[in-house]
Design a protein around this motif. Sequence first.
Motif, PDB file in Angstrom:
ATOM      1  N   PRO A 109       0.837  -1.050   0.108  1.00  0.00           N
ATOM      2  CA  PRO A 109      -0.028  -0.225  -0.051  1.00  0.00           C
ATOM      3  C   PRO A 109       0.787   1.160   0.007  1.00  0.00           C
ATOM      4  O   PRO A 109       2.148   1.466   0.452  1.00  0.00           O
ATOM      5  CB  PRO A 109      -0.743   0.031   1.335  1.00  0.00           C
ATOM      6  CG  PRO A 109      -0.726  -1.753   1.770  1.00  0.00           C
ATOM      7  CD  PRO A 109       0.432  -2.116   1.356  1.00  0.00           C
ATOM      8  N   LYS A 110       0.446   2.521  -0.513  1.00  0.00           N
ATOM      9  CA  LYS A 110       1.158   3.608  -0.860  1.00  0.00           C
ATOM     10  C   LYS A 110       1.698   4.073   0.697  1.00  0.00           C
ATOM     11  O   LYS A 110       2.732   4.529   0.838  1.00  0.00           O
ATOM     12  CB  LYS A 110       0.132   4.653  -1.179  1.00  0.00           C
ATOM     13  CG  LYS A 110       0.661   6.016  -1.336  1.00  0.00           C
ATOM     14  CD  LYS A 110      -0.346   7.079  -1.938  1.00  0.00           C
ATOM     15  CE  LYS A 110       0.606   8.241  -2.128  1.00  0.00           C
ATOM     16  NZ  LYS A 110      -0.476   9.386  -2.634  1.00  0.00           N
ATOM     17  N   SER A 111       0.969   3.871   1.682  1.00  0.00           N
ATOM     18  CA  SER A 111       1.156   4.257   3.117  1.00  0.00           C
ATOM     19  C   SER A 111       2.749   3.474   3.490  1.00  0.00           C
ATOM     20  O   SER A 111       3.493   4.175   4.151  1.00  0.00           O
ATOM     21  CB  SER A 111       0.156   4.045   4.142  1.00  0.00           C
ATOM     22  OG  SER A 111      -0.214   2.789   4.031  1.00  0.00           O
ATOM     23  N   ARG A 113       4.844   2.186   1.522  1.00  0.00           N
ATOM     24  CA  ARG A 113       5.769   2.600   0.543  1.00  0.00           C
ATOM     25  C   ARG A 113       6.555   3.921   0.977  1.00  0.00           C
ATOM     26  O   ARG A 113       7.649   4.117   0.898  1.00  0.00           O
ATOM     27  CB  ARG A 113       5.087   2.577  -0.890  1.00  0.00           C
ATOM     28  CG  ARG A 113       5.064   1.405  -1.461  1.00  0.00           C
ATOM     29  CD  ARG A 113       4.827   1.519  -3.007  1.00  0.00           C
ATOM     30  NE  ARG A 113       3.861   2.289  -3.384  1.00  0.00           N
ATOM     31  CZ  ARG A 113       2.628   2.259  -3.766  1.00  0.00           C
ATOM     32  NH1 ARG A 113       2.203   1.042  -3.549  1.00  0.00           N
ATOM     33  NH2 ARG A 113       1.808   3.336  -3.998  1.00  0.00           N
ATOM     34  N   GLU A 114       5.668   4.802   1.426  1.00  0.00           N
ATOM     35  CA  GLU A 114       6.001   6.130   1.805  1.00  0.00           C
ATOM     36  C   GLU A 114       6.748   6.088   3.299  1.00  0.00           C
ATOM     37  O   GLU A 114       7.733   6.698   3.545  1.00  0.00           O
ATOM     38  CB  GLU A 114       5.041   7.125   2.085  1.00  0.00           C
ATOM     39  CG  GLU A 114       4.225   7.505   0.736  1.00  0.00           C
ATOM     40  CD  GLU A 114       3.037   8.418   0.837  1.00  0.00           C
ATOM     41  OE1 GLU A 114       2.511   8.769   1.839  1.00  0.00           O
ATOM     42  OE2 GLU A 114       2.812   9.046  -0.317  1.00  0.00           O
ATOM     43  N   LEU A 115       6.261   5.209   4.207  1.00  0.00           N
ATOM     44  CA  LEU A 115       6.879   5.023   5.413  1.00  0.00           C
ATOM     45  C   LEU A 115       8.367   4.339   5.433  1.00  0.00           C
ATOM     46  O   LEU A 115       9.283   4.921   5.773  1.00  0.00           O
ATOM     47  CB  LEU A 115       6.104   4.125   6.269  1.00  0.00           C
ATOM     48  CG  LEU A 115       6.536   3.868   7.832  1.00  0.00           C
ATOM     49  CD1 LEU A 115       6.490   5.241   8.385  1.00  0.00           C
ATOM     50  CD2 LEU A 115       5.462   2.772   8.403  1.00  0.00           C
ATOM     51  N   MET A 116       8.498   3.371   4.294  1.00  0.00           N
ATOM     52  CA  MET A 116       9.852   2.636   4.319  1.00  0.00           C
ATOM     53  C   MET A 116      10.681   3.408   3.414  1.00  0.00           C
ATOM     54  O   MET A 116      11.986   3.221   3.653  1.00  0.00           O
ATOM     55  CB  MET A 116       9.491   1.447   3.709  1.00  0.00           C
ATOM     56  CG  MET A 116       8.655   0.261   4.568  1.00  0.00           C
ATOM     57  SD  MET A 116       9.314   0.455   6.196  1.00  0.00           S
ATOM     58  CE  MET A 116       9.582  -1.215   6.522  1.00  0.00           C
ATOM     59  N   GLY A 117      10.339   4.212   2.682  1.00  0.00           N
ATOM     60  CA  GLY A 117      11.191   5.002   1.501  1.00  0.00           C
ATOM     61  C   GLY A 117      11.256   4.477   0.164  1.00  0.00           C
ATOM     62  O   GLY A 117      11.042   3.155   0.209  1.00  0.00           O
ATOM     63  N   GLN A 118      11.690   5.169  -0.760  1.00  0.00           N
ATOM     64  CA  GLN A 118      11.834   4.889  -1.986  1.00  0.00           C
ATOM     65  C   GLN A 118      12.960   3.668  -2.225  1.00  0.00           C
ATOM     66  O   GLN A 118      12.862   2.693  -3.024  1.00  0.00           O
ATOM     67  CB  GLN A 118      12.186   5.951  -2.700  1.00  0.00           C
ATOM     68  CG  GLN A 118      12.152   5.801  -4.409  1.00  0.00           C
ATOM     69  CD  GLN A 118      12.582   7.057  -5.093  1.00  0.00           C
ATOM     70  OE1 GLN A 118      12.860   7.947  -4.544  1.00  0.00           O
ATOM     71  NE2 GLN A 118      12.611   6.886  -6.535  1.00  0.00           N
ATOM     72  N   HIS A 119      13.746   3.770  -1.455  1.00  0.00           N
ATOM     73  CA  HIS A 119      15.112   2.766  -1.565  1.00  0.00           C
ATOM     74  C   HIS A 119      15.150   1.833  -0.807  1.00  0.00           C
ATOM     75  O   HIS A 119      16.145   1.008  -0.419  1.00  0.00           O
ATOM     76  CB  HIS A 119      16.511   3.643  -1.415  1.00  0.00           C
ATOM     77  CG  HIS A 119      16.602   4.860  -2.775  1.00  0.00           C
ATOM     78  ND1 HIS A 119      16.477   4.639  -3.848  1.00  0.00           N
ATOM     79  CD2 HIS A 119      16.508   6.083  -2.558  1.00  0.00           C
ATOM     80  CE1 HIS A 119      16.781   5.628  -4.497  1.00  0.00           C
ATOM     81  NE2 HIS A 119      16.632   6.521  -3.787  1.00  0.00           N
ATOM     82  N   SER A 120      14.077   1.357   0.026  1.00  0.00           N
ATOM     83  CA  SER A 120      13.926   0.428   0.954  1.00  0.00           C
ATOM     84  C   SER A 120      13.885  -1.191   0.094  1.00  0.00           C
ATOM     85  O   SER A 120      13.823  -1.238  -1.040  1.00  0.00           O
ATOM     86  CB  SER A 120      12.481   0.300   1.480  1.00  0.00           C
ATOM     87  OG  SER A 120      11.974  -0.844   2.218  1.00  0.00           O
ATOM     88  N   LEU A 122      12.134  -3.296   0.542  1.00  0.00           N
ATOM     89  CA  LEU A 122      10.698  -3.804   0.149  1.00  0.00           C
ATOM     90  C   LEU A 122      10.353  -3.372  -1.332  1.00  0.00           C
ATOM     91  O   LEU A 122       9.637  -3.982  -1.929  1.00  0.00           O
ATOM     92  CB  LEU A 122       9.531  -3.268   1.302  1.00  0.00           C
ATOM     93  CG  LEU A 122       9.710  -3.786   2.660  1.00  0.00           C
ATOM     94  CD1 LEU A 122       8.581  -3.090   3.465  1.00  0.00           C
ATOM     95  CD2 LEU A 122       9.392  -5.164   2.744  1.00  0.00           C
ATOM     96  N   GLN A 123      11.015  -2.187  -1.588  1.00  0.00           N
ATOM     97  CA  GLN A 123      10.649  -1.644  -3.059  1.00  0.00           C
ATOM     98  C   GLN A 123      11.529  -2.291  -4.139  1.00  0.00           C
ATOM     99  O   GLN A 123      11.043  -2.155  -5.304  1.00  0.00           O
ATOM    100  CB  GLN A 123      11.020   0.031  -3.119  1.00  0.00           C
ATOM    101  CG  GLN A 123       9.997   0.743  -2.158  1.00  0.00           C
ATOM    102  CD  GLN A 123       8.812   0.846  -2.614  1.00  0.00           C
ATOM    103  OE1 GLN A 123       8.184   0.314  -3.517  1.00  0.00           O
ATOM    104  NE2 GLN A 123       7.776   0.858  -1.487  1.00  0.00           N
ATOM    105  N   MET A 124      12.263  -3.193  -3.748  1.00  0.00           N
ATOM    106  CA  MET A 124      13.407  -3.577  -4.731  1.00  0.00           C
ATOM    107  C   MET A 124      12.819  -4.895  -5.086  1.00  0.00           C
ATOM    108  O   MET A 124      12.368  -5.671  -4.142  1.00  0.00           O
ATOM    109  CB  MET A 124      14.820  -3.683  -4.440  1.00  0.00           C
ATOM    110  CG  MET A 124      15.467  -2.182  -3.846  1.00  0.00           C
ATOM    111  SD  MET A 124      16.857  -2.642  -3.405  1.00  0.00           S
ATOM    112  CE  MET A 124      17.074  -0.741  -2.932  1.00  0.00           C
ATOM    113  N   ASN A 125      13.042  -5.444  -6.268  1.00  0.00           N
ATOM    114  CA  ASN A 125      12.731  -6.683  -6.845  1.00  0.00           C
ATOM    115  C   ASN A 125      13.733  -7.203  -7.696  1.00  0.00           C
ATOM    116  O   ASN A 125      14.743  -6.535  -8.321  1.00  0.00           O
ATOM    117  CB  ASN A 125      11.291  -6.954  -6.975  1.00  0.00           C
ATOM    118  CG  ASN A 125      11.208  -5.938  -8.448  1.00  0.00           C
ATOM    119  OD1 ASN A 125      12.111  -5.783  -9.182  1.00  0.00           O
ATOM    120  ND2 ASN A 125       9.960  -5.958  -8.525  1.00  0.00           N
ATOM    121  N   GLY A 126      13.916  -8.771  -7.790  1.00  0.00           N
ATOM    122  CA  GLY A 126      14.875  -9.193  -8.950  1.00  0.00           C
ATOM    123  C   GLY A 126      16.231  -9.276  -8.594  1.00  0.00           C
ATOM    124  O   GLY A 126      16.376  -9.590  -7.061  1.00  0.00           O
TER     125      GLY A 126
END
Length: 140
Positions: A109-111, A113-120, A122-126
């Motif tokens: 969820p957007k909340s 993603r904003e809480l963890m940050g863009q370079h978390s 959680l945001q990365m894959n592969g």
Amino acid sequence: MAWIMGLWSLMGILLCWWFLGVKKDQSRVKKNGKVPKGNMGWPLLGETLDFIACGYTSNPVSFMTKRKSLYGSVFKTNILGTGVIVSTDPEVNKVVLQNQGNIFVPAYPKSIRELMGQHSILQMNGNTHRKLHALLGGFL
């Protein structure tokens, strides 16, 4: 009295629009692949109220066990306004969590993603996620 008729007309138009959208989505799913059986519940609400209500009972997993008995170990539902596929099968969960070949892309969820940050992580894959995970494992 006129406003009541207007309200009923508006509700009728919205329901027709929603049903036509559901049929359109179903035809697209048939072309692209299979989706598990399940119930999407009410428009917008989905099965959120049942999900929350089961959390306040003495058996909070009754939401999952009821749907597992109805639809099987992998089923679809709508919780918090978002369609989700729930898996209670250990083998399917293993495939999803191992994510060989980047078949699944995690979405939060957007909340979150904003809480963890863009370079978390959680945001990365592969490959990026794999490299970062190895670096953090070595550091810890």
